[in-house]
Design a protein around this motif. Sequence first.
Motif, PDB file in Angstrom:
ATOM      1  N   SER A  41       0.831  -1.206   0.000  1.00 46.21           N
ATOM      2  CA  SER A  41       0.000   0.000   0.000  1.00 46.21           C
ATOM      3  C   SER A  41       0.860   1.248   0.000  1.00 46.21           C
ATOM      4  N   ASN A  43       0.155   5.641   0.436  1.00 44.90           N
ATOM      5  CA  ASN A  43      -0.848   6.526   1.026  1.00 44.90           C
ATOM      6  C   ASN A  43      -1.481   7.531   0.081  1.00 44.90           C
ATOM      7  N   SER A  44      -0.945   7.687  -1.126  1.00 39.89           N
ATOM      8  CA  SER A  44      -1.482   8.666  -2.065  1.00 39.89           C
ATOM      9  C   SER A  44      -1.185   8.225  -3.489  1.00 39.89           C
ATOM     10  N   GLU A  76      -4.282   4.747  -8.249  1.00 39.80           N
ATOM     11  CA  GLU A  76      -5.092   4.042  -7.250  1.00 39.80           C
ATOM     12  C   GLU A  76      -4.558   2.631  -7.034  1.00 39.80           C
ATOM     13  N   GLN A  91      -3.688   2.032  -3.076  1.00 44.95           N
ATOM     14  CA  GLN A  91      -4.052   2.873  -1.945  1.00 44.95           C
ATOM     15  C   GLN A  91      -4.875   2.006  -0.990  1.00 44.95           C
TER      16      GLN A  91
END
Length: 119
Positions: A41, A43-44, A76, A91
Motif C-alpha cells: 500500500s 498513502n497517495s 489508485e 491505496q
Amino acid sequence: MQIDDLIKAVEEALDELKAKDVVRIDVHELTSVTDYMIIASGNSNRQVSALADNVIEKAKAAGARPLGVEGKDSGEWVLVDLGDIVVHIMQPATRQFYDLERLWESAESRRAQQQPTAE
C-alpha cells in the motif's frame, strides 16, 4: 536471474519508499500466470506511482524487464508484471475493497479441500 533475488529487489524497492503492509503470496500451485504476488500500500496517488517507479527501476537494475505496467496514470492501483512476480501497489481503500489477500487465501483453502487424502 534467480526469483529469490528479484523478490528481494522488489521488497527492498518497496521498503525504500516506505510502502505499508507488504505481503508476499506464493501462488505457484494456484495459477500458471505467476509464481508470487507481492501486495503493498501507498498513502497517495503520488506515493503509489513512486513505489511502482522504484520497483521498475530496481527490477531493471537486477536484470529483469517488466512485461507490463498497468494503472500508473490513476495511481489508485498499479500492477507491475515481472513474469514470475506480479506486484500490486494500491491505496488502502482500493486494497481493502479488492482484498486480494483473502481472495488468494480462499483459493488455497478450496484447493486444499479438493486434494484427495492419503489413506
